[in-house]
Design a protein around this motif. Structure first.
Motif, PDB file in Angstrom:
ATOM      1  N   GLY A 141      48.697  44.095  48.186  1.00  0.00           N
ATOM      2  CA  GLY A 141      49.163  45.604  48.313  1.00  0.00           C
ATOM      3  C   GLY A 141      48.915  46.479  47.164  1.00  0.00           C
ATOM      4  N   SER A 142      49.787  47.433  47.144  1.00  0.00           N
ATOM      5  CA  SER A 142      49.546  48.355  45.845  1.00  0.00           C
ATOM      6  C   SER A 142      50.024  47.641  44.514  1.00  0.00           C
ATOM      7  N   VAL A 143      49.066  47.894  43.821  1.00  0.00           N
ATOM      8  CA  VAL A 143      49.215  47.189  42.418  1.00  0.00           C
ATOM      9  C   VAL A 143      49.723  48.253  41.187  1.00  0.00           C
ATOM     10  N   GLY A 144      49.679  49.319  41.584  1.00  0.00           N
ATOM     11  CA  GLY A 144      50.143  50.387  40.621  1.00  0.00           C
ATOM     12  C   GLY A 144      49.104  50.800  39.451  1.00  0.00           C
ATOM     13  N   PHE A 158      36.649  37.884  38.378  1.00  0.00           N
ATOM     14  CA  PHE A 158      36.224  38.613  39.731  1.00  0.00           C
ATOM     15  C   PHE A 158      36.958  38.206  40.893  1.00  0.00           C
ATOM     16  N   LEU A 159      37.722  37.373  40.944  1.00  0.00           N
ATOM     17  CA  LEU A 159      38.499  36.998  41.958  1.00  0.00           C
ATOM     18  C   LEU A 159      39.799  38.188  42.240  1.00  0.00           C
ATOM     19  N   ALA A 160      40.151  38.588  40.786  1.00  0.00           N
ATOM     20  CA  ALA A 160      41.153  39.581  40.980  1.00  0.00           C
ATOM     21  C   ALA A 160      40.521  40.811  41.340  1.00  0.00           C
ATOM     22  N   LEU A 161      39.337  40.906  41.073  1.00  0.00           N
ATOM     23  CA  LEU A 161      38.557  42.423  41.294  1.00  0.00           C
ATOM     24  C   LEU A 161      38.280  42.405  42.968  1.00  0.00           C
ATOM     25  N   GLU A 162      38.044  41.294  43.493  1.00  0.00           N
ATOM     26  CA  GLU A 162      37.576  41.184  44.952  1.00  0.00           C
ATOM     27  C   GLU A 162      38.726  41.267  45.671  1.00  0.00           C
ATOM     28  N   GLY A 178      40.159  45.024  44.423  1.00  0.00           N
ATOM     29  CA  GLY A 178      39.112  46.190  44.530  1.00  0.00           C
ATOM     30  C   GLY A 178      39.693  47.545  43.227  1.00  0.00           C
ATOM     31  N   ASP A 179      40.383  46.931  42.389  1.00  0.00           N
ATOM     32  CA  ASP A 179      40.821  47.758  41.288  1.00  0.00           C
ATOM     33  C   ASP A 179      40.248  47.700  39.933  1.00  0.00           C
ATOM     34  N   PHE A 180      39.603  48.569  39.594  1.00  0.00           N
ATOM     35  CA  PHE A 180      38.873  48.141  38.340  1.00  0.00           C
ATOM     36  C   PHE A 180      39.813  48.061  37.085  1.00  0.00           C
TER      37      PHE A 180
END
Length: 594
Positions: free
Chosen positions: A236-239, A399-403, A406-408
């Motif tokens: 969901g939304s990570v802020g 990269f798992l967190a990125l994929e 989708g939040d850089f």
């Protein structure tokens, strides 16, 4: 002439096989093509294993269509208790049969690439995958990732053997198999690729980049074509990430590092306790199943890998007591499952426990200063940080967190946290879960970096077998006649029973005696290194260290330390030269120069 007599179809098949065998050895394109084929096989393997375990979950636990086991409300307590026990009994029967049928230890991809040049038995890999399916399918608290990577890497190794690949290319192809497995399992090609680089190949090079990435993409594509992915993680939304959020994130990373160490040591403690107990190996999984079943009665979310439980706890608000309770139950269930003999890994279990730890941390984050992140953000940070503590691979988990997000900015925050966690584990512990288990078995490897060539470069292969030996009690006068100056540099002395007695330098015997003086003295008076010997099983690195320790230029090689029968001689200069040559060759292979 022989080729002309073949039929066109047979000739075409022969030429195709010959081209497929030679292309990967002669061009980078061939290795990329092989990586793509391995990726397709990995995607198929992951899809088949996932389908089988989902079907088992649905049939055994009577789940509704689309339900995940750890996220379902299973009301029948008898099922929760009996299923892991039944799985343990079935697995125990398989262990009992394997103890009689296949006595050699099963090799995993990390060990294969570190010690055996990527050589991995496909039969053993299928056995591991079958054990993993039984364990996970009957509800043991283990993930399927170990089985995914094992069978995909086994297929890759078998394919590479058929192609007769070089050692370095074989290691890359095994990495391609693992990359494809993780990419297909998590719908995350970058995660799969860097899992291969960091954990299976042990290094990132330009030569390995293309085949590994192509394999990950191919596997992910095949898996998505065969089934829609429900293995992804929706947070969901990570802020919005602010600079002040880095401090609590790094503190969470440090906490996850400590927890990861405790978790790995807990598994080792359970395994050691089970090993010292009078309970036979084949009965331990059933006993472990009883404990897991009792924990599942308290909360079914401890069952299986934990995909459903992760979704439930990310998407709903849970109290501190609820989060802490589930964390402890899942940690206990995973520890008992693996320690009692169920086959599987801690990959997804560490993701679930990390997410729970992150949400727990979110309750106390405001008291640590300025903290604006949502609990789901801390869940992502905790998930990656605990996973890197247990599995290893900081970039893999980043990269798992990125994929999944989708939040850089969120990815940068995760990177800071996983580096902190990884640093804590390396400093205080020094092992990941896989390498810790190698350490408990007596292995010294710390990663998949290729050290097998060093072990293969043994003293037995380096030594000279045509050594000159004489009795240690031979008079000096006779020795001087038998070995005039310039005849040889060193002579080994032996006792009457053939036992090693020392080394003498011929120039020293001649240079320190006046003609006719003390000529009847035994030559043993000139012996050096009487207690310093090499064994044929030592490798070049150990030999170099021993030369340095004894401050010697040459040492005798004896058959064993008890009889000390001399079988050869090894010099420091020859050892260093051969070691340097092999080290340089290995470096050029890794960099793609060979």
């Amino acid at each position: 002439m022989r080729l002309r007599r073949l039929s066109p179809s047979v000739l075409y098949r022969f030429l195709s096989l010959e081209l497929m065998r030679t292309l990967p050895r002669r061009s980078e394109f061939g290795l990329v093509l092989a990586g793509a084929l391995v990726g397709v096989a990995a995607g198929l393997a992951v899809s088949v294993m996932t389908f089988i375990t989902k079907t088992m979950h649905a049939r055994i636990f009577r789940l509704e269509p689309g339900e995940r086991l750890s996220g379902a409300a299973v009301d029948e307590k008898i099922l929760l208790l009996a299923s892991p026990v039944a799985g343990g009994i079935l697995l125990g029967m398989l262990i009992f049969a394997l103890a009689r049928w296949r006595k050699r230890p099963l090799v995993d991809p990390i060990e294969a690439n570190a010690l055996h040049g990527g050589r991995l038995s496909l039969t053993d890999s299928l056995i591991v995958a079958g054990q993993n399916i039984i364990s996970n399918g009957f509800g043991a608290s283990v993930g399927l990732e170990a089985g995914y990577t094992q069978v995909a890497s086994g297929i890759a190794s078998k394919f590479g053997s058929k192609l007769k690949l070089r050692r370095s290319d074989m290691r890359i192809l095994v990495g391609c198999g693992a990359a494809g497995a993780i990419a297909a399992a998590f719908n995350a090609p970058l995660t799969g690729a860097f899992y291969a680089f960091e954990l299976i190949i042990g290094a990132y090079t330009i030569v390995s980049l293309t085949p590994v990435v192509v394999s990950a993409l191919s596997a992910n594509l095949v898996a998505r074509l065969l089934a829609t992915s429900d293995a992804g993680i929706d947070v969901g939304s990570v802020g919005t990430v602010l600079p002040a959020d880095y401090v609590p994130a790094m503190l969470l990373g440090a906490l996850c590092g400590v927890v990861g160490i405790l978790l790995m040591q807990s598994v080792a403690f359970v395994e050691e306790t089970a090993r010292k107990s009078p309970i036979p190996d084949f009965m331990r999984p059933a006993l472990g199943g009883v404990i897991v079943g009792l924990l599942a009665i308290v909360s079914p979310q401890v069952l299986s890998g934990g995909h459903g439980a992760l979704h439930v706890n990310l998407e709903t608000d849970v109290t501190v007591i609820g989060l802490l309770g589930l964390f402890l139950l899942k940690a206990a269930a995973s520890t008992i499952s693996i320690g009692s003999g169920f086959r599987g890994g801690l990959f997804f279990a560490s993701l679930l426990m990390g997410a729970l730890l992150g949400k727990l941390f979110a309750f106390g984050a405001p008291y640590l200063g300025h903290a604006t992140l949502a609990p789901s953000s801390y869940a992502v940070v905790g998930m990656s940080s605990l996973a890197v503590a247990v599995i290893g691979g900081p970039l893999t988990m980043t990269f798992l967190a990125l994929e999944i997000t989708g939040d850089f900015p969120m990815t940068a925050l995760v990177l800071a946290s996983v580096i902190t966690s990884s640093f804590i584990v390396r400093t205080l512990f020094g092992y990941s879960f896989a390498t810790w288990r190698f350490h408990l078995r007596g292995e010294t490897i710390r990663s998949a970096h290729d050290v097998g060539w060093i072990r293969n470069l043994t003293v037995e292969k380096l030594m000279r077998a045509d050594v000159r030996t004489v009795p240690a009690d031979m008079p000096v006068q006779e020795f001087r006649k038998q070995f005039p100056v310039g005849s040889t540099q060193r002579v080994i002395l032996v006792e009457e029973n053939g036992k090693y007695a020392g080394i003498v330098l011929v120039p020293e015997v001649h240079g320190n005696l006046v003609e006719g003086q003390n000529s009847a003295a035994p030559v043993r008076s000139f012996a050096a290194h009487k207690n310093d010997v090499l064994l044929p099983t030592m490798n070049a690195r150990q030999a170099v260290g021993f030369f340095d320790q004894t401050e010697s230029e040459a040492l005798a090689v004896v058959e064993d330390l008890i009889g000390q029968k001399v079988i050869g001689l090894l010099t420091e200069s020859h050892t260093l030269r051969r070691y340097s040559e092999e080290l340089d060759r290995n470096r050029r292979e890794v960099s793609g120069e060979l």
